[in-house]
Design a protein around this motif. Structure first.
Motif, PDB file in Angstrom:
ATOM      1  N   THR A 104       0.514  -7.415   2.011  1.00 12.18           N
ATOM      2  CA  THR A 104      -0.403  -6.425   1.455  1.00 12.18           C
ATOM      3  C   THR A 104       0.006  -5.022   1.888  1.00 12.18           C
ATOM      4  O   THR A 104       0.027  -4.713   3.083  1.00 12.18           O
ATOM      5  CB  THR A 104      -1.849  -6.716   1.903  1.00 12.18           C
ATOM      6  OG1 THR A 104      -2.194  -8.035   1.500  1.00 12.18           O
ATOM      7  CG2 THR A 104      -2.816  -5.712   1.290  1.00 12.18           C
ATOM      8  N   VAL A 105       0.322  -4.195   0.916  1.00  9.61           N
ATOM      9  CA  VAL A 105       0.743  -2.817   1.184  1.00  9.61           C
ATOM     10  C   VAL A 105      -0.469  -2.008   1.636  1.00  9.61           C
ATOM     11  O   VAL A 105      -1.577  -2.190   1.134  1.00  9.61           O
ATOM     12  CB  VAL A 105       1.371  -2.207  -0.094  1.00  9.61           C
ATOM     13  CG1 VAL A 105       1.716  -0.740   0.118  1.00  9.61           C
ATOM     14  CG2 VAL A 105       2.610  -3.001  -0.491  1.00  9.61           C
ATOM     15  N   GLY A 106      -0.243  -1.116   2.598  1.00  6.66           N
ATOM     16  CA  GLY A 106      -1.327  -0.296   3.140  1.00  6.66           C
ATOM     17  C   GLY A 106      -1.722   0.844   2.222  1.00  6.66           C
ATOM     18  O   GLY A 106      -1.195   1.004   1.114  1.00  6.66           O
ATOM     19  N   ASP A 107      -2.646   1.659   2.696  1.00 11.99           N
ATOM     20  CA  ASP A 107      -3.151   2.805   1.931  1.00 11.99           C
ATOM     21  C   ASP A 107      -2.073   3.876   1.782  1.00 11.99           C
ATOM     22  O   ASP A 107      -1.141   3.939   2.575  1.00 11.99           O
ATOM     23  CB  ASP A 107      -4.325   3.447   2.671  1.00 11.99           C
ATOM     24  CG  ASP A 107      -5.436   2.470   2.956  1.00 11.99           C
ATOM     25  OD1 ASP A 107      -5.495   1.419   2.297  1.00 11.99           O
ATOM     26  OD2 ASP A 107      -6.240   2.768   3.844  1.00 11.99           O
ATOM     27  N   PHE A 108      -2.268   4.747   0.810  1.00 10.17           N
ATOM     28  CA  PHE A 108      -1.395   5.918   0.700  1.00 10.17           C
ATOM     29  C   PHE A 108      -1.704   6.884   1.837  1.00 10.17           C
ATOM     30  O   PHE A 108      -2.873   7.193   2.105  1.00 10.17           O
ATOM     31  CB  PHE A 108      -1.607   6.635  -0.641  1.00 10.17           C
ATOM     32  CG  PHE A 108      -0.900   5.967  -1.788  1.00 10.17           C
ATOM     33  CD1 PHE A 108       0.486   5.947  -1.848  1.00 10.17           C
ATOM     34  CD2 PHE A 108      -1.618   5.373  -2.805  1.00 10.17           C
ATOM     35  CE1 PHE A 108       1.147   5.330  -2.906  1.00 10.17           C
ATOM     36  CE2 PHE A 108      -0.967   4.760  -3.871  1.00 10.17           C
ATOM     37  CZ  PHE A 108       0.411   4.736  -3.917  1.00 10.17           C
ATOM     38  N   GLN A 109      -0.652   7.317   2.491  1.00  7.11           N
ATOM     39  CA  GLN A 109      -0.747   8.345   3.521  1.00  7.11           C
ATOM     40  C   GLN A 109       0.308   9.383   3.189  1.00  7.11           C
ATOM     41  O   GLN A 109       1.501   9.061   3.171  1.00  7.11           O
ATOM     42  CB  GLN A 109      -0.471   7.755   4.919  1.00  7.11           C
ATOM     43  CG  GLN A 109      -1.401   6.630   5.321  1.00  7.11           C
ATOM     44  CD  GLN A 109      -2.815   7.108   5.610  1.00  7.11           C
ATOM     45  OE1 GLN A 109      -3.021   8.256   6.007  1.00  7.11           O
ATOM     46  NE2 GLN A 109      -3.794   6.250   5.385  1.00  7.11           N
ATOM     47  N   ASN A 110      -0.121  10.589   2.882  1.00  8.31           N
ATOM     48  CA  ASN A 110       0.815  11.650   2.518  1.00  8.31           C
ATOM     49  C   ASN A 110       1.741  11.235   1.370  1.00  8.31           C
ATOM     50  O   ASN A 110       2.941  11.509   1.393  1.00  8.31           O
ATOM     51  CB  ASN A 110       1.636  12.086   3.731  1.00  8.31           C
ATOM     52  CG  ASN A 110       0.767  12.627   4.848  1.00  8.31           C
ATOM     53  OD1 ASN A 110      -0.152  13.410   4.587  1.00  8.31           O
ATOM     54  ND2 ASN A 110       1.021  12.200   6.068  1.00  8.31           N
ATOM     55  N   GLY A 111       1.192  10.555   0.405  1.00  7.55           N
ATOM     56  CA  GLY A 111       1.936  10.210  -0.792  1.00  7.55           C
ATOM     57  C   GLY A 111       2.791   8.963  -0.708  1.00  7.55           C
ATOM     58  O   GLY A 111       3.519   8.653  -1.653  1.00  7.55           O
ATOM     59  N   THR A 112       2.682   8.240   0.394  1.00  9.36           N
ATOM     60  CA  THR A 112       3.484   7.029   0.541  1.00  9.36           C
ATOM     61  C   THR A 112       2.614   5.891   1.075  1.00  9.36           C
ATOM     62  O   THR A 112       1.829   6.087   1.989  1.00  9.36           O
ATOM     63  CB  THR A 112       4.651   7.262   1.531  1.00  9.36           C
ATOM     64  OG1 THR A 112       5.428   8.369   1.073  1.00  9.36           O
ATOM     65  CG2 THR A 112       5.545   6.038   1.621  1.00  9.36           C
ATOM     66  N   ALA A 113       2.791   4.709   0.478  1.00  9.39           N
ATOM     67  CA  ALA A 113       2.106   3.510   0.957  1.00  9.39           C
ATOM     68  C   ALA A 113       3.145   2.600   1.596  1.00  9.39           C
ATOM     69  O   ALA A 113       4.202   2.353   1.016  1.00  9.39           O
ATOM     70  CB  ALA A 113       1.415   2.789  -0.203  1.00  9.39           C
ATOM     71  N   SER A 114       2.837   2.121   2.793  1.00  8.92           N
ATOM     72  CA  SER A 114       3.807   1.330   3.557  1.00  8.92           C
ATOM     73  C   SER A 114       3.384  -0.121   3.670  1.00  8.92           C
ATOM     74  O   SER A 114       2.200  -0.430   3.793  1.00  8.92           O
ATOM     75  CB  SER A 114       3.961   1.904   4.970  1.00  8.92           C
ATOM     76  OG  SER A 114       4.425   3.225   4.914  1.00  8.92           O
ATOM     77  N   CYS A 115       4.373  -0.988   3.658  1.00 10.86           N
ATOM     78  CA  CYS A 115       4.136  -2.409   3.887  1.00 10.86           C
ATOM     79  C   CYS A 115       4.303  -2.688   5.384  1.00 10.86           C
ATOM     80  O   CYS A 115       5.322  -2.326   5.966  1.00 10.86           O
ATOM     81  CB  CYS A 115       5.124  -3.249   3.081  1.00 10.86           C
ATOM     82  SG  CYS A 115       4.867  -5.025   3.340  1.00 10.86           S
ATOM     83  N   PRO A 116       3.321  -3.343   5.993  1.00  7.51           N
ATOM     84  CA  PRO A 116       3.378  -3.577   7.426  1.00  7.51           C
ATOM     85  C   PRO A 116       4.385  -4.660   7.839  1.00  7.51           C
ATOM     86  O   PRO A 116       4.732  -4.752   9.007  1.00  7.51           O
ATOM     87  CB  PRO A 116       1.947  -4.011   7.778  1.00  7.51           C
ATOM     88  CG  PRO A 116       1.454  -4.655   6.521  1.00  7.51           C
ATOM     89  CD  PRO A 116       2.079  -3.856   5.398  1.00  7.51           C
TER      90      PRO A 116
END
Ligand code: FES
Length: 153
Positions: A104-116
């Motif tokens: 599950t990809v995380g929230d957008f932070q500064n225009g980017t969503a990261s996969c944990p």
């Protein structure tokens, strides 16, 4: 940031959500009796949908172009959705399921969503900007009508 329901907004978190999740088979009937303003996203018993009222505080981040919002698992996608107000008249909806191995990809932070899981990153267009994922996030049709957003599964 996430509240206890897993929803978040860029820069602002609300404890209440006003998301009406409508599974075309049964969900609409359940809501019809509760006085909800939500309407079925599909009237033919086909695909499921999610409808959001952007006047509600939990969804305020989508009233401004560039705003983002993440939703937990729902009738459209088991992994949840990443929503982006892409223009004055449009919102884009992406699956939170990572195209690498399905985390599950995380929230957008500064225009980017990261996969944990392995660090893939996706931009607000759903495109991978950092691997190992190499394909874009799945996009769902989203329709903005006034302040009502409907996402079709
Ligand atoms: S599952 Fe997302 S980077 Fe591997």
């Amino acid at each position: 940031m996430n509240d206890e329901r897993g929803n978040s907004a860029s820069g602002e978190v609300s404890r209440r959500t006003f998301i009406k999740v409508l599974a075309a088979s049964g969900g609409a009937a359940a809501l019809a009796g509760c006085g909800s303003a939500a309407t079925p996203a599909s009237g033919d018993g086909g695909a499921a949908g999610v409808t959001l009222d952007l006047t509600q505080a939990a969804n305020q981040s989508l009233t401004q172009t560039g705003g983002t919002l993440s939703l937990e698992a729902n009738a459209v996608d088991q992994k949840g959705l990443l929503l982006v107000r892409s223009s004055e008249t449009a919102v884009r909806a992406f699956s939170r399921k990572c195209t690498h191995l399905g985390c599950t990809v995380g929230d957008f932070q500064n225009g980017t969503a990261s996969c944990p899981c392995h660090g893939s990153q996706f931009d607000t267009g759903g495109k991978p900007v950092k691997g190992p994922a190499s394909t874009p996030l799945k996009e769902y049709p989203a329709t903005l009508s006034g302040t009502t957003l409907t996402i079709q599964g």
